[in-house]
Scaffold this active site. Structure first.
Site, PDB file in Angstrom:
ATOM      1  CD1 TRP A 103      39.786  36.368  48.517  1.00  0.00           C
ATOM      2  CD2 TRP A 103      41.620  37.503  47.896  1.00  0.00           C
ATOM      3  NE1 TRP A 103      40.024  36.105  47.196  1.00  0.00           N
ATOM      4  CE2 TRP A 103      41.131  36.783  46.785  1.00  0.00           C
ATOM      5  CE3 TRP A 103      42.761  38.292  47.746  1.00  0.00           C
ATOM      6  CZ2 TRP A 103      41.752  36.826  45.531  1.00  0.00           C
ATOM      7  CZ3 TRP A 103      43.384  38.334  46.499  1.00  0.00           C
ATOM      8  CH2 TRP A 103      42.882  37.620  45.414  1.00  0.00           C
ATOM      9  CG  ASP A 173      37.811  42.308  50.810  1.00  0.00           C
ATOM     10  OD1 ASP A 173      36.944  42.586  49.968  1.00  0.00           O
ATOM     11  OD2 ASP A 173      38.840  41.648  50.550  1.00  0.00           O
ATOM     12  CE  LYS A 197      37.011  38.564  42.714  1.00  0.00           C
ATOM     13  NZ  LYS A 197      37.683  38.674  43.993  1.00  0.00           N
TER      14      LYS A 197
HETATM   15  C1  LIG Z   1      39.034  38.967  44.399  1.00  0.00           C
HETATM   16  C2  LIG Z   1      39.161  39.411  45.788  1.00  0.00           C
HETATM   17  C3  LIG Z   1      40.189  40.281  46.184  1.00  0.00           C
HETATM   18  C4  LIG Z   1      41.268  40.762  45.241  1.00  0.00           C
HETATM   19  O1  LIG Z   1      40.764  41.658  44.327  1.00  0.00           O
HETATM   20  P1  LIG Z   1      41.721  42.392  43.291  1.00  0.00           P
HETATM   21  O2  LIG Z   1      40.825  43.436  42.727  1.00  0.00           O
HETATM   22  O3  LIG Z   1      42.160  41.369  42.300  1.00  0.00           O
HETATM   23  O4  LIG Z   1      42.862  42.963  44.034  1.00  0.00           O
HETATM   24  C5  LIG Z   1      40.212  40.691  47.489  1.00  0.00           C
HETATM   25  N1  LIG Z   1      39.303  40.270  48.381  1.00  0.00           N
HETATM   26  C6  LIG Z   1      38.317  39.442  48.041  1.00  0.00           C
HETATM   27  C7  LIG Z   1      37.316  39.007  49.054  1.00  0.00           C
HETATM   28  C8  LIG Z   1      38.207  38.978  46.726  1.00  0.00           C
HETATM   29  O5  LIG Z   1      37.220  38.137  46.397  1.00  0.00           O
END
Ligand SMILES: *Cc1c(COP(=O)(O)O)cnc(C)c1O
Length: 362
Positions: A103, A173, A197
Site C-alpha cells: 500500500w 495511512d 478494514k
Molecule cells: C485496504 C487498504 C488500502 C486500500 O483501500 P481501498 O479503500 O480499497 O482503496 C490502502 N491502504 C491500506 C493500508 C489498506 O489496508
C-alpha cells in the site's frame, strides 16, 4: 454468535460487530419512525444531517481530534487519497515516502506522477517483514511531507514508533489500524484510512486533516472533487456522499464508545493478538513471518512452509467455520485479520483449531 455466522478473518471488507448489524437490520425498513431506510433518504435532510454530525462528533470524542483538524468522509477509498495527498500537499513538488509494503508502494508510485517522490526507506529487501529504523532518515530539505503506511495489512507489520520527520508534516495511512488503539492526532498533518478494514462497509475513506493544509494552493489540474478544500467547505457534502456507509460507521463509533473507547480497544486487541502470537511462537508447525518487534495487532500472517498442508489447512479451517484465512496472493500461507470486531472467542477457536491441525498432521 448468531446462528449460522462464521468467524471471519478477512483483511477487508471485514468483520463488523454483530450488535451493529442487528441494529442496522432493525432500522432497515423504517429508520426511527421516518418511514424509510437510511439508504432512501436525502443527504440534505435533517435526519441525515444528524447522522453525519453525530458520527463526526463521536469520532472526534473517540480519537480526541483537536478543533484545528477537519474530518472528511470521502469516496474513492484509501486509494483515491494516494493521488489527492500529493495534489493538495506538494507545494514544493517534493515528498518523502517510507515504503513498508504494497500500500505504501502504491501511494509512492502514485505520488511519482505528480512530483518528485523520494523513497527514503524501504523494507522490500526482506519482503516487507520488518519496519526500518526511522529515527534518522535522509529527510529532504524541501519535502512537503513524509508519508507512511502505519499498519501493513498484507505483511502484518506496524510502526510502533512514528518516524522522525525532522519537522516535516507526517501523512499516515491507518486503514488497517484505524481506532484499534489511541493515537495522538497532533503528531500528524493528515491521518486517513479506508473504513472497510476496522470501521464499516467498503467504499469510503475518512481523512483527518490539519486545517492549514486545506488550501486553494493545489497542483494545477486537481479535480474539484479531489481538492480537500472543496470537501471541507461543504462538510463532506459537496456531492452525494456514501450515506449508508457514514451511518454504519457512526454505529461502530458508538459501539466502540460503549466498549470503553480506544484504550479499552487496545487492551482487547493486545489480549487477542497475544493468544495467537504465543501459539505461533510455541508451535512446531506454524510460524509468524514478521520480526517480533514490528508485529501488527490487526493482521497476523503465518506459514507452515508446505503448500499442500497450507491448502489443507485453509480448506479444513473453512469447514470448521473459520473463514478467509488464506494469505494475500503475493505472500502465500495464511493471514488472520483480527480487527476490533473479532471477538476473543474467534481467536481462541482459531488457535484451538491450529493445535488440533498440528496434532493430526505431524
Ligand atoms: C485496504 C487498504 C488500502 C486500500 O483501500 P481501498 O479503500 O480499497 O482503496 C490502502 N491502504 C491500506 C493500508 C489498506 O489496508
Amino acid at each position: 454468535m448468531s446462528e449460522g455466522r462464521i468467524y471471519n478473518f478477512s483483511a477487508g471488507p471485514a468483520v463488523l460487530p454483530e450488535e451493529v448489524l442487528r441494529e442496522a437490520a432493525d432500522e432497515m425498513m423504517n429508520y426511527r419512525g421516518c418511514g424509510m431506510s437510511v439508504m432512501e433518504m436525502s443527504h440534505r435532510s435533517k435526519m441525515f444531517e444528524d447522522i453525519i454530525n453525530e458520527a463526526e462528533q463521536d469520532l472526534r470524542d473517540l480519537m480526541g481530534i483537536p478543533d484545528n483538524y477537519k474530518v472528511l468522509f470521502l469516496q474513492g477509498g484509501a486509494s483515491q487519497q494516494f493521488a489527492a495527498i500529493p495534489m493538495n500537499l506538494m507545494k514544493n513538488g517534493v515528498a518523502d515516502y517510507i515504503v513498508t509494503g504494497q500500500w505504501a508502494k502504491k501511494a509512492y508510485q502514485e505520488a511519482c506522477k505528480y512530483g518528485k517522490a523520494n523513497k527514503i526507506a524501504s523494507s522490500e529487501d526482506k519482503t516487507f517483514s520488518y519496519i526500518p529504523d526511522c529515527s534518522d532518515l535522509p529527510i529532504s530539505e524541501d519535502a512537503d511531507y513524509v508519508y507512511i503506511c502505519e499498519n501493513n495489512t498484507i505483511y502484518g507489520t506496524k510502526f510502533k514508533e512514528l518516524p522522525n520527520t525532522k519537522g516535516k508534516i507526517l501523512v499516515s495511512d491507518v486503514s488497517s489500524c484505524f481506532l484499534s488503539e489511541p493515537i495522538d492526532v497532533t503528531k500528524y498533518g493528515i491521518v486517513y484510512g479506508g473504513v472497510q478494514k476496522n470501521i464499516g462497509p467498503a467504499g469510503m475513506v475518512i481523512s483527518i486533516i490539519r486545517e492549514d493544509l486545506i488550501t486553494d494552493d493545489v497542483l494545477p489540474g486537481t479535480p474539484t472533487m479531489l481538492k480537500f478544500k472543496t470537501q471541507a467547505d461543504a462538510d463532506s457534502l459537496y456531492n452525494t456522499p456514501n450515506c449508508y456507509c457514514i451511518y454504519m460507521c457512526g454505529k461502530v463509533f458508538k459501539w466502540i464508545k460503549k466498549m470503553g473507547g480506544l484504550q479499552a480497544m487496545k487492551e482487547h486487541n493486545e489480549k487477542k493478538a497475544k493468544i495467537l502470537y504465543d501459539f505461533l511462537d510455541s508451535s512446531k508447525m506454524f510460524r509468524g513471518t514478521v520480526e517480533k518487534k514490528d508485529r501488527s495487532l490487526m493482521n497476523v500472517p503465518f506459514v507452515i512452509g508446505d503448500d499442500e498442508l497450507e491448502k489443507k489447512f485453509i480448506a479444513e479451517s473453512k469447514a470448521a467455520g473459520l473463514e478467509n484465512l488464506k494469505g494475500h496472493r503475493t505472500v502465500g500461507g495464511m493471514r488472520a485479520s483480527i480487527y476490533n470486531a473479532m471477538p476473543i472467542e474467534g481467536v481462541e477457536a482459531l488457535v484451538a483449531f491450529m493445535k488440533k491441525f498440528e496434532e493430526e498432521n505431524s
